[in-house]
Structure formats: C-alpha cells, structure tokens
Design an enzyme around this catalytic site. Structure first.
Site, short mmCIF file in Angstrom:
data_model
loop_
_atom_site.label_atom_id
_atom_site.label_comp_id
_atom_site.label_asym_id
_atom_site.label_seq_id
_atom_site.Cartn_x
_atom_site.Cartn_y
_atom_site.Cartn_z
CD GLU A 53 6.58 1.30 6.92
OE1 GLU A 53 5.90 0.69 6.07
OE2 GLU A 53 6.05 1.97 7.83
CG ASP A 91 4.22 0.97 11.40
OD1 ASP A 91 4.42 0.24 10.41
OD2 ASP A 91 3.11 1.51 11.64
C1 NOJ Z 1 3.33 -0.13 7.81
C2 NOJ Z 1 3.17 -1.58 8.14
O1 NOJ Z 1 4.19 -2.31 7.52
C3 NOJ Z 1 1.79 -1.97 7.67
O2 NOJ Z 1 1.59 -3.36 7.69
C4 NOJ Z 1 0.77 -1.23 8.50
O3 NOJ Z 1 -0.52 -1.51 8.01
C5 NOJ Z 1 1.00 0.28 8.44
N1 NOJ Z 1 2.38 0.63 8.58
C6 NOJ Z 1 0.23 0.97 9.53
O4 NOJ Z 1 0.77 0.65 10.79
#
Ligand code: NOJ
Length: 539
Positions: free
Chosen positions: A263, A212
């Site tokens: 991500e 993440d």
């Molecule tokens: C990306 C995640 O996909 C999202 O759902 C989340 O709110 C943010 N990162 C913060 O962790």
C-alpha cells in the site's frame, strides 16, 4: 528455493476481495463482524468468483484505528475470535480454492503494545525507546514538538509523554493517531521482529501480506522540518527497499509462492513501481486508477501510465476502485462536481445522483475487470453500496473525525456493516437474536441491496460482478487500444474487447462475434452513455 518451478503466479491476474472484518459478518451477535461470520460467508465469496481474500488487521487491538493499531502481531483480536478460528478460516478457504492474504502493519503499533509500554517505563535514552521515535521537545522546556510534521489524521505528529517520575517528558512520533506510535526501522530489533512475524503467519498457511503504509517505514533520521513543496522525509526513502528485499527472500523460502502487496500512496506511479522490482514486492494497489475522475482522457492516461510503469519492472498492474479508506465509487461517480477522490477534500455532502453513480460504477467495474493484471474489490462494492454520509457525529468512530475537529467526517461512511438479507437492519449482518445493533447504523434503503435480494436478480450489481469475475478469465494477453469515436475507451486483448462509452451519445459497436457482457442494456444494438461492453471480436 526459487519461485518459478512450482509457481503458477496466480497473483498476476487474481481478483482479490477485501474483507473489512468488523463490517463483514457478525457470528456472535455483538454487532461487530468476526471470524465465525466470515466462515459462514466463505461460500458466498467462492460463488462470487474471486481468487483470494484480503483480511484487514485481525490482531488484538484497542480499535482506535479499526485494527490498524496492533497490540500483538501474533494473535487474534478476541472480538473476532481466536487463533484456532483463524486457522480454521485458512483451512476452509483453502478447501474452497480461495487464497488468503492478511494485513501487516509495520509502520506503527498500538500504544498498548508491550514494546510501547516498556518504552514509557524505561525512560529517555533506553534501548526500549530506540524501537520508536522518541525525541526531546524544542523550546526552553521542551514543550514544543521536535519538528513540524503533521499526523495524516490531523494535528501534530508528536505527542508528549509523562516520564516515570511524573515530569513532562519526551515526545514520540506518530504519523497517524497518537495511539499509533511509529516504529523505528533503524533498529535491527524491529526488523528481526517483523521478519519473525512474517514467518509466524506463513507457517500457518497465509498466502501473502498486504503491507500497510509500505512506503513510510524509513524516515530521514535527522527528522527535518518540512516546508510546502519539500520532499517528504517520512515517505519513499531509498532505504525502505532493502526491507522488502529481505521480506521477499522470506516469501521465497516457502514452497508455494507467498505474495507481498504494497500500500503506497505516492504522487508518481513510477515511484510505486520501484517497489515491484523483481526482488521486492509482487504487486501494489493502483490508487491513480481509484482517484481518477470520470473522464475518458484521464482514464486512458492512467491506464497507459500504469501499464508502462509496471512493464518497466515486469510486475503485474492492479486495478482498484475502492477500499475501506475512500468514498464508495457509486457516490464518487455520482457527484455533481468533481468525480475523483482526494483525502484533502472528500467532498462530503456534495449532491449525488445515485442512479448515475451506480451506472458508472457498473461500467467502471467491467473496465477494471477487463484490464491486464490483478483486480481488488472491497466488500459491498459488488452490491453497489454507496457512501453513508449522514452517520450522526456521536456514532462516528474514525479517529480522523475527532483529530480534524469534525472538519473531516472520516472513513466510517464506507465501513457500514454489510447487508446480507432481510427487510430491515441488521440485514443478516448479525444473527436475528443479536444482543447489539451493528456498530455503525445501516440505512433502511439497503433492503433492496442485500446480497440475497440481488442474488436472484440477473440485472443486479451482484450478478454483474459474478458474471464479470467468471468471464474476465477470457481476457488474455496484452492490451491494444482500438480506434473509436471520441469519448469512447476501447481496447482488445486477443479477441476479447472492452468498450466504455463516456460520451453523451450512444455509439455503434465495432464488428463482433458475440456480446459477452454489458453493464447496462444496449440501446438498439448501440452502447449507451456511461456503459461498458465486453465483446468477442472476429479472430
Ligand atoms: C492505511 C490503512 O488502509 C488505513 O485504514 C489506516 O488508517 C492507515 N494505513 C494507518 O495504518
């Protein structure tokens, strides 16, 4: 141990299915998805034909941000089940030939994490505060935040704490909600902790991690103010790469290769590809593809850019149409105006032609599944679900809704619990005798979109995905563009070809031996508007 001898590198062309746990399947009837629910639906995923499942965070969490606010990285959220249930899911998935990837959230934790409570108690200057970004405020009483950074969910990125003696105190940084304090990756203790967490789950058999906010861990320690147009001092800092080099060494130390998927929402694909150098991550989400508006030239350009940037680092590209943060593709592609996606303007409420959106989403699915590399599917995409835009404000749960003073509806509309069967809510999401309703309301119209209604219909979106996931294995080798009339995207990979007609007129198919699959029926042998076809070409 090296990766190559025993590694089939399954991830280079894998289809990975994202399970948003809260909304997938509710085994115990509390209206919230859980691991018991997942276990009852694993055979559905195996039949669908995906190679792996990615679970969004399953850790104990107050659920301020749907589990991306983690209170303990080595356990399971009780609403979802137990550590033993998770191990059972891993074993059962493996028995069905499915790999399992889990989410790791290294940028921040929950404000209920023991480290954050300890930091509050220990006070300014303590080693406990060093694990986070605590700073004195600006202005005479320290009443102004330390800098002008904004939370990605709206409002300031800083919250002031009350010190143990009751006085107004320091501020802590949170790039997301105030209940998600950012961890300080300058701290060796933070680094060691996460390396240990990786091992904890690898030891339990997970096949990889989805990382993440992977670009955000390292901040410019000077924490400078940002002005429009500035480089962002909290994203894509050079120092972040050494974290993933260390993680890759850990992944490599396990006998069967373990996967790291990043991500990163970066403005330039070449910057994200740098995270995929051979000693860093294996793969990343291609968000440029996801946000691309419905336009042939734009798609061609994104595909070329993706292939080039990934080629440079020898990493497999990926193709993503949806996830739990973005407007569902049926809705995006059916919008009357802009058919792309941006967090800055979700275009909530712009008129949508759902039939058109579905037609295009089906064609886009065949495109994504035919391209070289991995493909990520988000639960419900295979059912052609659309964004639910009319969730009443009082039921909305995404912190974005409150933090934006209701200017931004947030992401609940793509998180509505899955419709599995039956004619009315909860559509098999919860058991028949469930105590509670699903945590977000499902629309009555989903009666025609349940998995079981679609399973029996060869023309359904589900049937298209099933066929596509099976047949995509025939697409092997490099992509070569084919000459086609304007408005048509066409490429071959060996004797497999994919065409997508963005133009307003039907087009003739090139010479072929066989039509393998189409996203909509051909019209007199021609490829209609907003339709994709997979062909077997003469050798
Ligand atoms: C990306 C995640 O996909 C999202 O759902 C989340 O709110 C943010 N990162 C913060 O962790």
């Amino acid at each position: 141990m090296s990766e190559s001898p025993r590694s089939p590198q399954w991830w280079r062309q894998a289809a990975i299915y994202q399970v948003y746990l809260r909304s997938f399947a509710d085994g115990d009837g509390d209206g919230i998805g859980d691991l018991a629910g997942v276990r009852s639906r694993l055979s559905y995923l195996a039949d669908l034909g995906v190679d792996a499942i990615w679970f969004t965070p399953w850790y104990p969490s107050p659920m301020d941000d749907g589990g991306y606010d983690v209170a303990d990285f080595r356990d399971i959220e009780p609403t979802f089940g137990t550590l033993a249930d998770a191990e059972q899911v891993l074993a059962e998935a493996r028995a069905l030939g499915l790999k399992v990837i889990i989410d790791i959230v290294p940028n921040h934790c929950s404000d209920t994490h023991r480290w954050f409570s300890a930091a509050l108690e220990a006070g300014p200057g303590s080693p406990e505060r060093e694990r986070f970004w605590f700073r004195d405020g600006r202005g005479p009483d320290g009443a102004e935040p330390p800098n002008n950074w904004r939370s990605r969910f709206g409002g300031s990125a800083w919250t002031r704490v009350v010190e143990p003696d009751g006085s107004p105190g320091q501020w802590y940084l949170h790039l997301y909600s105030s209940r998600q304090p950012d961890l300080n990756w300058e701290s060796q203790e933070v680094r060691a902790e996460f390396e240990d967490i990786l091992r904890f789950w690898f030891d339990r058999g997970v096949d990889g991690f989805r990382i993440d906010v992977a670009d955000g861990l390292v901040k410019d320690p000077a924490l400078p103010d940002v002005e429009p147009g500035d480089e962002t001092p909290f994203s894509d800092q050079e120092g972040v790469h050494e974290i993933y080099r260390a993680w890759r060494r850990i992944a490599r130390s396990y006998p069967a290769e373990r996967l790291l998927v990043g991500e990163m929402w970066l403005p330039d694909l070449r910057r994200s590809a740098r995270y995929l150098r051979e000693d860093e991550m294996h793969a990343a989400f291609n968000f440029d593809f996801l946000v691309c508006p419905w336009d042939v030239a734009r798609f061609r350009e994104v595909i070329d850019r993706t292939l080039e940037s990934h080629d440079e680092v020898g990493a497999p590209p990926s193709w993503v149409l949806s996830n739990h943060d973005v407007t569902r593709p049926v809705t995006r592609y059916g919008r009357s105006g802009d058919t792309g996606f941006s967090f800055a303007d979700r275009l909530h409420g712009t008129p949508v032609d759902r039939e058109l959106g579905t037609r295009r989403a089906r064609a886009a699915a065949l495109l994504a599944m035919a391209l070289p590399g991995g493909v990520y599917l988000y639960q419900g995409e295979e059912l052609g679900l659309w964004e639910i835009e009319d969730i009443p404000g009082e039921l909305r749960q995404d912190p974005v809704w409150e933090r934006s003073d209701h200017a931004d509806p947030g992401r609940d509309g793509c998180r509505v619990p899955m419709p599995w069967s039956g004619a009315a809510p909860p559509f098999g999401f919860s058991p028949d005798n469930a105590e509670k309703e699903p945590w977000l309301p499902q629309p009555a119209e989903w009666a025609s979109h349940t998995a079981s209604a679609q399973a029996a219909d060869p023309g359904s979106v589900l049937s298209l995905y099933r066929s596509g996931l099976r047949l995509r294995k025939q697409a092997q080798g490099e992509l070569r563009w084919l000459d086609q009339p304007p408005g048509v995207l066409a490429f071959r990979r060996g004797t497999f070809a994919c065409l997508l007609n963005f133009s307003a007129e039907p087009v003739a198919l090139p010479e072929h031996r066989e039509v393998l699959l189409t996203s909509a029926p051909l019209a007199d042998g021609q490829l209609p508007t907003d339709t994709a076809a997979w062909l077997r070409l003469p050798a």
